[in-house]
Design a protein around this motif. Structure first.
Motif: not given
Length: 290
Positions: A66-83
């Motif tokens: 299949g095909t899918c989307i992979y979003k690694p945690v290491a690639g997340e930008r920190p958000l001040w209101d979702f700490p």
């Protein structure tokens, strides 16, 4: 006038697990989730328009692919209101909640290890470009089959009325967004398929304990909830109680305060029996809207 631009079409499963000409996702999500969670991920590309790392991958397991989307945690930008927690965990929580409603509006999504560490993995869905869910129209009334969102600037310094389809699938999604407290429901997140389904993606900024609802789907604001929606909300309320299976699963993904706030939102929707209205404390529509 033409509808706002959508994100590119998304493709789903191939191989023995699904018929490419059939539904975008098979009815048995467990088989898809097994493929996503245990299959071998191969990165094929990156979606550069995304604010966080979003990788397009193939996944294979025991002859299924299949095909899918992979979003690694290491690639997340920190958000001040979702700490608290990660965006990936919230994406999985959104899928679990959607699955519990029976509406299945969020594609199968799992939390797993991948080439760049832990992240969320979600089935890639093919959108039907012929389906128009958003549009800009002249005048101050949306017209039959449409719900008004608000006015938007257009070329030449003028304005036009931004509308969304008066579609029961979108109405269910508006309820789901209110429950999960979606802070960023944009038009590009809506994926109608050729078989008549609707999927919604990008749920990293959800489940905040504070009111954060920002969405394009305000067309039913203050209108009574459907009997179907109220029935689903009552069932969800029971499953979110202490000892409920949904409560146990979400407790692994969001904080105790966020889980309690989720229970409160469901209770408030049942008590009021109406779709929420914009609070007026911040812009109700995300920017950009698509």
């Amino acid at each position: 006038m033409p509808a706002p631009e959508r994100i590119p079409p998304r493709s789903g499963l191939t191989g023995p697990a699904a018929d490419p000409a059939g539904p975008a996702a098979p009815a048995d999500d467990s088989a898809v989730c097994e493929l996503l969670a245990e299959g071998e991920l191969t990165v094929r590309g990156r979606i550069r328009e995304a604010s966080n790392a979003v990788l397009y991958c193939s996944v294979e397991l025991d002859g299924r692919s299949g095909t899918c989307i992979y979003k690694p945690v290491a690639g997340e930008r920190p958000l001040w209101d979702f700490p608290d927690g990660t965006l990936a965990q919230r994406e999985v929580a959104a899928y679990e909640l959607s699955r519990a409603t029976g509406w299945d509006l969020v594609p199968p999504t799992v939390l797993r290890d991948g080439p760049y560490g832990e992240g969320m993995c979600q089935l890639w869905i093919e959108a039907d470009p012929a389906v128009e869910l958003l549009a800009l129209v002249e005048g101050e009334e949306p017209g039959p089959g449409w719900k008004a969102i608000g006015f938007a600037e257009v070329g030449g310094g003028g304005t036009a009325l931004l509308v969304h389809a008066d579609d029961p699938r979108l109405r269910r999604l508006a309820v789901l967004d209110a429950v999960m407290n979606n802070a960023d429901r944009k038009g590009g997140h809506l994926l109608p398929t050729v078989d008549g389904k609707l999927y919604a993606i990008d749920h990293g900024v959800t489940f905040n304990a504070e009111d954060k609802l920002r969405t394009l789907l305000w067309g039913w604001a203050a209108e009574p909830l459907t009997d179907e929606a109220l029935g689903v909300l009552r069932r969800i309320s029971e499953d979110l109680a202490e000892g409920g299976s949904l409560a146990a699963r979400l407790a692994e993904l969001i904080t105790a305060d966020e889980l309690e706030a989720l229970r409160d939102r469901v209770a408030a929707l049942i008590s009021k029996g109406r779709h929420p209205e914009p609070s007026g404390q911040w812009p109700a529509i995300p920017w950009p809207p698509v």
